[in-house]
Scaffold this motif. Sequence first.
Motif, short mmCIF file in Angstrom:
data_model
loop_
_atom_site.label_atom_id
_atom_site.label_comp_id
_atom_site.label_asym_id
_atom_site.label_seq_id
_atom_site.Cartn_x
_atom_site.Cartn_y
_atom_site.Cartn_z
N SER A 32 0.85 -1.19 0.00
CA SER A 32 0.00 0.00 0.00
C SER A 32 0.88 1.24 0.00
O SER A 32 2.09 1.18 0.27
N ALA A 33 0.26 2.38 -0.29
CA ALA A 33 1.02 3.63 -0.29
C ALA A 33 1.64 3.88 1.07
O ALA A 33 2.80 4.32 1.17
N ARG A 34 0.90 3.61 2.14
CA ARG A 34 1.45 3.85 3.48
C ARG A 34 2.60 2.93 3.81
O ARG A 34 3.55 3.32 4.49
N GLU A 35 2.53 1.68 3.34
CA GLU A 35 3.63 0.75 3.58
C GLU A 35 4.89 1.21 2.85
O GLU A 35 6.00 1.14 3.40
N SER A 365 1.01 14.54 0.80
CA SER A 365 1.18 14.68 -0.65
C SER A 365 1.86 13.47 -1.26
O SER A 365 1.48 13.01 -2.36
N VAL A 366 2.86 12.93 -0.57
CA VAL A 366 3.54 11.74 -1.09
C VAL A 366 2.56 10.57 -1.19
O VAL A 366 2.56 9.81 -2.16
N GLU A 367 1.70 10.45 -0.18
CA GLU A 367 0.73 9.36 -0.20
C GLU A 367 -0.22 9.49 -1.38
O GLU A 367 -0.58 8.49 -2.03
N ILE A 374 0.12 3.57 -7.86
CA ILE A 374 -0.50 2.25 -7.70
C ILE A 374 -1.70 2.11 -8.63
O ILE A 374 -1.89 1.10 -9.31
N GLN A 375 -2.53 3.15 -8.66
CA GLN A 375 -3.72 3.16 -9.54
C GLN A 375 -3.33 2.96 -11.00
O GLN A 375 -4.04 2.28 -11.76
N LEU A 376 -2.20 3.52 -11.40
CA LEU A 376 -1.73 3.40 -12.78
C LEU A 376 -1.07 2.06 -13.08
O LEU A 376 -0.72 1.79 -14.23
N GLY A 377 -0.87 1.25 -12.06
CA GLY A 377 -0.24 -0.06 -12.25
C GLY A 377 1.26 -0.01 -12.39
O GLY A 377 1.88 -0.97 -12.88
N LEU A 378 1.88 1.07 -11.95
CA LEU A 378 3.32 1.23 -12.18
C LEU A 378 4.15 0.33 -11.28
O LEU A 378 5.30 0.02 -11.63
N PHE A 379 3.63 -0.11 -10.15
CA PHE A 379 4.38 -1.02 -9.30
C PHE A 379 4.34 -2.45 -9.85
O PHE A 379 5.14 -3.28 -9.48
N LYS A 380 3.41 -2.69 -10.77
CA LYS A 380 3.35 -4.00 -11.42
C LYS A 380 4.16 -4.02 -12.71
O LYS A 380 4.76 -5.03 -13.06
N ASN A 381 4.15 -2.91 -13.43
CA ASN A 381 4.95 -2.82 -14.66
C ASN A 381 5.21 -1.36 -14.97
O ASN A 381 4.29 -0.63 -15.33
N ARG A 382 6.46 -0.97 -14.86
CA ARG A 382 6.80 0.43 -15.11
C ARG A 382 7.39 0.65 -16.51
O ARG A 382 7.64 1.79 -16.90
N LEU A 383 7.61 -0.43 -17.25
CA LEU A 383 8.27 -0.34 -18.56
C LEU A 383 7.25 -0.39 -19.70
O LEU A 383 6.12 -0.83 -19.53
#
Length: 571
Positions: A32-35, A365-367, A374-383
């Motif tokens: 999660s964002a907080r983690e 703001s960072v959160e 996370i919503q954009l799926g960048l932690f799953k695939n950033r490339l």
Amino acid sequence: MSLCHGADNKPKQKPRSTPTKPTVRADNRDASAREILAHLTLRQKIAQLIIVAANGEVPARRSAEAIRLNHAVAQLDVGGLIVINGVDRSGVRNAQPYELMTLLNGLQKQSKLPLIVGSDMERGASMRVAKTTKYPHNMAFNAAGDLGATKQLGAATAREARTLGVHWIFAPVADVNNNPDNPVISIRSFGQRADEVSAHVQAYIEGAHSDPNYPVLVCAKHFPGHGDTALDSHLGLAKIEASRERIDAVEMAPFRAAILSKVDSIMTAHIAVPAIEPAEIPATISSKVITKLLREELNFKGLITTDAMDMQGLARMFPPGEAAVRALEAGVDILLMPKNPDAVIAAIEKAVLSKRLSVRRIETSVERLLNAKIQLGLFKNRLVDPVAASGVLDQPEDAQLAQSVANRAVAMFKNVGNLVPIRDTKGACFTVLIERRTSQQGMQFMEEMSKLAPNASQTLLDPTMLQGALDETLEKSRNCQAIVVAAFVTLPSFQGDPPLPGNFTALVQGFIKTGRPVVLISLGNPYLLRSFPDVAAYLTTYSPTVPSETAAARAVTGEIPITGRMVISLK
């Protein structure tokens, strides 16, 4: 370090003044964002709020540009990038799509957290990236009277953006262009009526959010409205002098519509708004504008980003660090293109340690930003996959949409004696006035005219040409049955400046004095008739892009009907 290959991601030495939590490469896709936030040092949290510029080109490994980007991404841990145009002596240069993807993939591999990548794709990716569909400006979409086309523009831009590796589209423009002398908004706006701008803003957002395969953030700009200014905020502090009642009814209407349509983010304007903030400071650093009005009154929950912080409307008043601290104090989340990221991080850290800013203010703001990533799926695939791009970019149906809108946008404001369409093109003289010698402006117009009127006289002039060439063109025009002037002028001139570059203003006035009927076609600024009220006929395309060149040639020769709406007033 290389921009194209993964860098050594060993943890860096902990800054003396930061918490003792370790740095992290967030490969936990389900965190999660907080983690994630809990594993960032203070300096990393601050850096996440900074977006730096990249022109989309892969720089030489040891060049100053490579060093700057590597430092920002791999050492400072900035939160993201904004893709801008390259600029050299020949003018503005767009990124090549596959080079841009290579650059972004390389930088993503270097970054501990995925980078969010934004770009000002107000008229599709073609505003920043070559070999993508060239759309007309926003005002042309309103002139065409087709909300469905604006929705399609939003969807196509989302598809182009995500394919290229861009996740955050700094569009739609929600400014109501109710000042004809506005030198920076003009045709970037959908028009001068708040209700029409609001409808197109909502259509764009709906389109951009319509395909779950291409998730993007969209950004309404420039809050609280940059349309009623006669100064470019890139150059100084512009001001909205209107009453609060007028601002509520006009400027704010499209932003309220955007919020209702679940816009992801809003960009602030570096303009003074005395009716809301009595102090003569930019809205970007006003808590009355950002926190009280936008957050509390309008109840906006998404990301708030500054406009570019190197713009003189803000930069003339404060050094980069102080401007950044004041923006965060006001309630802004994201600091776009600060001039000196190192100085900005140091200033914000100092403000936190001195209790001027709270850690919670930063973390809030960072959160928001991490949740967006996370919503954009960048932690799953950033490339991104360059191989797949060829099947997505610059599609024929997108080009058809762009040309259809351009054709339907051409508007006639004046036509004495039904001079237009020009039936006897053989007796007419066509003169094309472009804005820069190195530009490709006018090429498509002349090519189209060669098909439609092969016997017509055509002359292309640029502002650097000697007076003798202009005099010769003027002298030849005396033998023409009609003089057609196609003038490229993207934005209105500054107050007191001539309306056309070089000696073109005097040339057009000379055409009028010949006594021959003059047809003026404005490819861009629709307000040009105010400077040449004695022309016999006046058309505007509301855009200087390639589809609008084609449409102008077809309209003036009668190949297509002239059906565009008059979405601005020439008073």
